[in-house]
Write a protein that holds these residues in place. Structure first.
Motif, PDB file in Angstrom:
ATOM      1  N   VAL A  68       0.978  -1.087  -0.078  1.00  0.00           N
ATOM      2  CA  VAL A  68       0.141  -0.032   0.016  1.00  0.00           C
ATOM      3  C   VAL A  68       1.091   1.233   0.095  1.00  0.00           C
ATOM      4  CG1 VAL A  68      -1.877   1.189   1.348  1.00  0.00           C
ATOM      5  CG2 VAL A  68      -1.850  -1.273   1.544  1.00  0.00           C
ATOM      6  N   LEU A  69       0.684   2.217  -0.977  1.00  0.00           N
ATOM      7  CA  LEU A  69       1.617   3.204  -1.065  1.00  0.00           C
ATOM      8  C   LEU A  69       0.604   4.213  -0.163  1.00  0.00           C
ATOM      9  CD1 LEU A  69       2.495   3.236  -5.017  1.00  0.00           C
ATOM     10  CD2 LEU A  69       3.688   2.276  -2.845  1.00  0.00           C
ATOM     11  N   ASN A  70       1.167   4.700   0.892  1.00  0.00           N
ATOM     12  CA  ASN A  70       0.489   5.343   1.709  1.00  0.00           C
ATOM     13  C   ASN A  70       0.712   6.763   1.392  1.00  0.00           C
ATOM     14  OD1 ASN A  70      -1.218   6.455   4.058  1.00  0.00           O
ATOM     15  ND2 ASN A  70       0.356   5.905   5.341  1.00  0.00           N
ATOM     16  N   THR A  71      -0.272   7.422   0.477  1.00  0.00           N
ATOM     17  CA  THR A  71      -0.006   9.061   0.073  1.00  0.00           C
ATOM     18  C   THR A  71      -1.395   9.566   0.031  1.00  0.00           C
ATOM     19  OG1 THR A  71       0.903  10.204  -1.566  1.00  0.00           O
ATOM     20  CG2 THR A  71       0.376   8.135  -2.326  1.00  0.00           C
ATOM     21  N   GLU A  72      -1.370  10.799   0.425  1.00  0.00           N
ATOM     22  CA  GLU A  72      -2.616  11.543  -0.099  1.00  0.00           C
ATOM     23  C   GLU A  72      -2.496  12.472  -1.401  1.00  0.00           C
ATOM     24  OE1 GLU A  72      -3.311  14.001   3.556  1.00  0.00           O
ATOM     25  OE2 GLU A  72      -3.859  12.353   4.658  1.00  0.00           O
ATOM     26  N   GLY A  73      -1.355  12.360  -2.019  1.00  0.00           N
ATOM     27  CA  GLY A  73      -1.074  13.032  -3.331  1.00  0.00           C
ATOM     28  C   GLY A  73      -1.773  12.374  -4.392  1.00  0.00           C
ATOM     29  N   ASP A  74      -1.265  12.598  -5.738  1.00  0.00           N
ATOM     30  CA  ASP A  74      -1.837  11.968  -6.818  1.00  0.00           C
ATOM     31  C   ASP A  74      -1.643  10.341  -6.978  1.00  0.00           C
ATOM     32  OD1 ASP A  74      -2.682  11.240  -9.425  1.00  0.00           O
ATOM     33  OD2 ASP A  74      -1.529  12.984 -10.454  1.00  0.00           O
ATOM     34  N   ALA A  75      -2.667   9.638  -6.824  1.00  0.00           N
ATOM     35  CA  ALA A  75      -2.469   8.059  -6.823  1.00  0.00           C
ATOM     36  C   ALA A  75      -1.818   7.691  -8.119  1.00  0.00           C
ATOM     37  CB  ALA A  75      -3.604   7.602  -6.610  1.00  0.00           C
ATOM     38  N   CYS A  76      -2.074   7.985  -9.170  1.00  0.00           N
ATOM     39  CA  CYS A  76      -1.519   7.927 -10.705  1.00  0.00           C
ATOM     40  C   CYS A  76      -0.139   7.931 -10.561  1.00  0.00           C
ATOM     41  CB  CYS A  76      -2.352   8.645 -11.660  1.00  0.00           C
ATOM     42  SG  CYS A  76      -3.943   8.184 -11.928  1.00  0.00           S
ATOM     43  N   ALA A  77       0.447   9.259 -10.045  1.00  0.00           N
ATOM     44  CA  ALA A  77       1.793   9.586 -10.064  1.00  0.00           C
ATOM     45  C   ALA A  77       2.452   8.621  -9.227  1.00  0.00           C
ATOM     46  CB  ALA A  77       1.892  10.934  -9.808  1.00  0.00           C
ATOM     47  N   ALA A  78       2.071   8.250  -7.945  1.00  0.00           N
ATOM     48  CA  ALA A  78       2.467   7.409  -6.989  1.00  0.00           C
ATOM     49  C   ALA A  78       2.702   6.137  -7.593  1.00  0.00           C
ATOM     50  CB  ALA A  78       1.885   7.467  -5.675  1.00  0.00           C
ATOM     51  N   LEU A  79       1.747   5.469  -8.163  1.00  0.00           N
ATOM     52  CA  LEU A  79       1.767   4.068  -8.786  1.00  0.00           C
ATOM     53  C   LEU A  79       2.560   4.220 -10.081  1.00  0.00           C
ATOM     54  CD1 LEU A  79      -2.079   3.214  -8.828  1.00  0.00           C
ATOM     55  CD2 LEU A  79      -0.409   2.191  -7.449  1.00  0.00           C
ATOM     56  N   ALA A  80       2.392   5.071 -10.827  1.00  0.00           N
ATOM     57  CA  ALA A  80       3.380   5.003 -11.930  1.00  0.00           C
ATOM     58  C   ALA A  80       4.949   5.149 -11.733  1.00  0.00           C
ATOM     59  CB  ALA A  80       3.026   6.288 -13.192  1.00  0.00           C
TER      60      ALA A  80
END
Length: 252
Positions: A68-80
């Motif tokens: 789980v990428l624990n972030t409140e930012g842009d999910a697409c940028a985190a996953l990419a």
């Protein structure tokens, strides 16, 4: 081969309780079969809140670990940023909320500059890439070939039968990982609230006979209309507006 499966948190259509997404579960089921047959590395990823109880259900469906990428930012940028370098990325066509856009696969494929195949119902791994069978309206199917790396969005009617096992859920683990991502510029324009009545779809009044409508439903012939390719965006918008006015779907 390195395979990444992107999963989301779904919602029960009646109670609204958080649960696994059926679309993403189908993608996970197909990815597990590919990983077993070809000895591939399989990683299951989610961007969002690691405390959601629905994530553990993916462990019961066969995932040994959900990162789980624990972030409140842009999910697409985190996953990419996390899945760069993977050979195959799989996800559902869209999440299970009320008005989910279904654009995440397209945004990630664009960020990674890889091919995207949507509405997949089954996947065969070939020596030169993948052969994907796509869902099409009226029971039709189409086979396409794509080279790796690629992103495949799985259709809800895919040939997958997820099996839930409580013992697997106890053995696996949900692993939160701190991830930095830029703020989502579009998030401020959206508001979250309870699901309301679905918007009424605009439809031109039907003037054909019952026999003509039945023939149209059982054949692939065109129903009329026009395809506007040339011209500017303003000219194309004028064509759409003229159609709406002709069928009295708008009053201006």
């Amino acid at each position: 081969m390195k395979i990444a499966v992107l999963v989301s948190v779904g919602r029960h259509p009646v109670s609204g309780t958080a649960r696994y997404s059926r679309n993403d579960a189908a993608a996970l089921c197909i990815a597990l079969d590919i990983a077993r047959q070809h000895g591939a590395q399989l990683d299951v990823l989610h961007a969002g809140d690691p405390a959601s109880p629905a994530l553990a259900e993916y462990l019961a469906l066969g995932a040994t670990r959900v990162e789980v990428l624990n972030t409140e930012g842009d999910a697409c940028a985190a996953l990419a940023g996390r899945i760069a370098g993977y050979d195959l990325v799989m996800t559902g066509t869209r999440a299970e909320g009320a008005f989910d856009s279904g654009t995440l696969p397209y945004r990630i494929a664009d960020a990674l500059n890889i091919a995207l195949v949507g509405s997949a119902v089954d996947i065969d791994v070939k020596s030169d890439g993948l052969e994907v069978r796509q869902f099409m309206p009226k029971g039709l199917r189409r086979r396409v070939r794509v080279s790796l790396p690629a992103l495949v969005a799985v259709h809800p009617l895919a040939n997958a039968a997820p099996r839930f096992a409580y013992a697997r859920m106890r053995e696996g683990r949900v692993a939160p990982v701190a991830a930095s991502a830029p703020a989502d510029s579009e998030r401020s324009a959206w508001t979250l609230g309870p699901v309301t009545a679905r918007p009424k779809r605009l439809a031109a009044p039907e003037k054909r006979s019952g026999h003509a409508r039945m023939l149209c439903a059982t054949t692939t012939e065109s129903r009329g209309g026009s395809v506007v390719i040339e011209g500017s965006s303003v000219e194309k918008a004028q064509v759409i507006l003229a159609y709406l006015r002709e069928h009295r779907l708008v009053d201006y």
